[in-house]
Design a protein around this motif. Structure first.
Motif, PDB file in Angstrom:
ATOM      1  N   GLY A 142      -6.905 -15.695 -44.605  1.00  0.00           N
ATOM      2  CA  GLY A 142      -6.067 -15.176 -45.646  1.00  0.00           C
ATOM      3  C   GLY A 142      -4.870 -14.449 -45.067  1.00  0.00           C
ATOM      4  N   ASP A 143      -4.031 -13.982 -45.937  1.00  0.00           N
ATOM      5  CA  ASP A 143      -2.853 -13.218 -45.557  1.00  0.00           C
ATOM      6  C   ASP A 143      -3.284 -11.833 -45.091  1.00  0.00           C
ATOM      7  OD1 ASP A 143      -1.629 -15.423 -46.617  1.00  0.00           O
ATOM      8  OD2 ASP A 143      -0.829 -14.405 -48.380  1.00  0.00           O
ATOM      9  N   VAL A 144      -2.860 -11.438 -43.900  1.00  0.00           N
ATOM     10  CA  VAL A 144      -3.198 -10.111 -43.378  1.00  0.00           C
ATOM     11  C   VAL A 144      -1.978  -9.496 -42.700  1.00  0.00           C
ATOM     12  CG1 VAL A 144      -5.664 -10.537 -43.059  1.00  0.00           C
ATOM     13  CG2 VAL A 144      -4.092 -11.060 -41.224  1.00  0.00           C
ATOM     14  N   LYS A 145      -1.972  -8.165 -42.667  1.00  0.00           N
ATOM     15  CA  LYS A 145      -0.902  -7.432 -41.985  1.00  0.00           C
ATOM     16  C   LYS A 145      -1.302  -7.223 -40.534  1.00  0.00           C
ATOM     17  CE  LYS A 145       0.793  -5.016 -46.017  1.00  0.00           C
ATOM     18  NZ  LYS A 145       1.044  -3.730 -46.648  1.00  0.00           N
ATOM     19  N   TRP A 146      -0.389  -7.543 -39.635  1.00  0.00           N
ATOM     20  CA  TRP A 146      -0.589  -7.353 -38.204  1.00  0.00           C
ATOM     21  C   TRP A 146       0.410  -6.324 -37.721  1.00  0.00           C
ATOM     22  CZ3 TRP A 146      -4.149  -9.809 -34.989  1.00  0.00           C
ATOM     23  CH2 TRP A 146      -4.921 -10.795 -35.599  1.00  0.00           C
ATOM     24  N   ARG A 147      -0.090  -5.359 -36.965  1.00  0.00           N
ATOM     25  CA  ARG A 147       0.774  -4.297 -36.454  1.00  0.00           C
ATOM     26  C   ARG A 147       1.892  -4.897 -35.603  1.00  0.00           C
ATOM     27  NH1 ARG A 147      -1.679   1.099 -33.946  1.00  0.00           N
ATOM     28  NH2 ARG A 147       0.123   2.384 -34.335  1.00  0.00           N
ATOM     29  N   GLY A 148       3.118  -4.508 -35.924  1.00  0.00           N
ATOM     30  CA  GLY A 148       4.265  -4.993 -35.183  1.00  0.00           C
ATOM     31  C   GLY A 148       4.818  -6.312 -35.689  1.00  0.00           C
ATOM     32  N   PHE A 149       4.076  -7.005 -36.555  1.00  0.00           N
ATOM     33  CA  PHE A 149       4.511  -8.308 -37.056  1.00  0.00           C
ATOM     34  C   PHE A 149       4.683  -8.346 -38.568  1.00  0.00           C
ATOM     35  CE2 PHE A 149       2.637  -9.347 -32.991  1.00  0.00           C
ATOM     36  CZ  PHE A 149       3.487 -10.309 -32.491  1.00  0.00           C
ATOM     37  N   GLY A 150       4.030  -7.457 -39.265  1.00  0.00           N
ATOM     38  CA  GLY A 150       4.048  -7.513 -40.721  1.00  0.00           C
ATOM     39  C   GLY A 150       2.976  -8.474 -41.220  1.00  0.00           C
ATOM     40  N   THR A 151       3.116  -8.944 -42.441  1.00  0.00           N
ATOM     41  CA  THR A 151       2.135  -9.860 -43.021  1.00  0.00           C
ATOM     42  C   THR A 151       2.355 -11.275 -42.499  1.00  0.00           C
ATOM     43  OG1 THR A 151       1.956  -8.523 -45.017  1.00  0.00           O
ATOM     44  CG2 THR A 151       1.205 -10.802 -45.168  1.00  0.00           C
ATOM     45  N   ILE A 152       1.258 -11.870 -42.024  1.00  0.00           N
ATOM     46  CA  ILE A 152       1.298 -13.258 -41.562  1.00  0.00           C
ATOM     47  C   ILE A 152       0.448 -14.085 -42.529  1.00  0.00           C
ATOM     48  CG2 ILE A 152       0.687 -14.855 -39.709  1.00  0.00           C
ATOM     49  CD1 ILE A 152       1.163 -12.587 -37.742  1.00  0.00           C
ATOM     50  N   PRO A 153       1.081 -15.010 -43.260  1.00  0.00           N
ATOM     51  CA  PRO A 153       0.331 -15.845 -44.193  1.00  0.00           C
ATOM     52  C   PRO A 153      -0.774 -16.614 -43.463  1.00  0.00           C
ATOM     53  CG  PRO A 153       2.692 -16.128 -44.523  1.00  0.00           C
ATOM     54  CD  PRO A 153       2.504 -15.327 -43.263  1.00  0.00           C
ATOM     55  N   GLU A 154      -1.967 -16.547 -44.012  1.00  0.00           N
ATOM     56  CA  GLU A 154      -3.135 -17.238 -43.448  1.00  0.00           C
ATOM     57  C   GLU A 154      -3.395 -16.818 -41.992  1.00  0.00           C
ATOM     58  OE1 GLU A 154      -5.156 -19.214 -45.347  1.00  0.00           O
ATOM     59  OE2 GLU A 154      -3.838 -18.714 -47.016  1.00  0.00           O
ATOM     60  N   GLY A 155      -3.003 -15.589 -41.643  1.00  0.00           N
ATOM     61  CA  GLY A 155      -3.136 -15.115 -40.273  1.00  0.00           C
ATOM     62  C   GLY A 155      -4.428 -14.380 -39.962  1.00  0.00           C
ATOM     63  N   GLY A 156      -5.336 -14.309 -40.926  1.00  0.00           N
ATOM     64  CA  GLY A 156      -6.582 -13.589 -40.684  1.00  0.00           C
ATOM     65  C   GLY A 156      -7.786 -14.343 -41.207  1.00  0.00           C
ATOM     66  N   LEU A 157      -8.926 -13.883 -40.794  1.00  0.00           N
ATOM     67  CA  LEU A 157     -10.176 -14.486 -41.256  1.00  0.00           C
ATOM     68  C   LEU A 157     -10.764 -13.639 -42.379  1.00  0.00           C
ATOM     69  CD1 LEU A 157     -11.778 -15.340 -37.808  1.00  0.00           C
ATOM     70  CD2 LEU A 157     -10.638 -16.899 -39.386  1.00  0.00           C
ATOM     71  N   LEU A 158     -11.054 -14.277 -43.483  1.00  0.00           N
ATOM     72  CA  LEU A 158     -11.671 -13.615 -44.625  1.00  0.00           C
ATOM     73  C   LEU A 158     -12.937 -14.372 -45.002  1.00  0.00           C
ATOM     74  CD1 LEU A 158      -8.473 -13.106 -46.826  1.00  0.00           C
ATOM     75  CD2 LEU A 158      -9.494 -11.491 -45.221  1.00  0.00           C
TER      76      LEU A 158
END
Length: 90
Positions: free
Chosen positions: A1-17
């Motif tokens: 899912g969409d998650v916020k990464w420190r230094g990058f902001g929100t990355i679409p589909e960048g995390g595991l949910l």
């Protein structure tokens, strides 16, 4: 899912949910807490280092206010941090 990464902001589909069928085991749902957004210390350019936009010495704090004995930003704190590695092995 969409998650916020420190230094990058929100990355679409960048995390595991967890899938909906496992929602009953999702700690984020079971224990809803408010997490304040992380803020970089004033002058810290860790986000730009992580994105490859600058190298650690291009940060005005590197090796001065921010060093392994007195880390100022997250890239110097972590043993895997880009600034700490650059400081030790440059």
């Amino acid at each position: 899912g969409d998650v916020k990464w420190r230094g990058f902001g929100t990355i679409p589909e960048g995390g595991l949910l967890l899938r909906e069928e496992f929602a009953h085991r999702d700690a984020g749902i079971l224990f809803p807490i408010e997490v304040k957004p992380a803020r970089e210390p004033a002058g810290c350019r860790c986000g730009e280092v992580l994105q490859g936009k600058i190298s650690p010495p291009q940060c005005e704090l590197f090796g001065k206010k921010c060093n392994p004995d007195s880390p100022y930003g997250p890239c110097m704190v972590s043993f895997e941090g880009a600034c700490l590695a650059y400081y030790k092995y440059r």
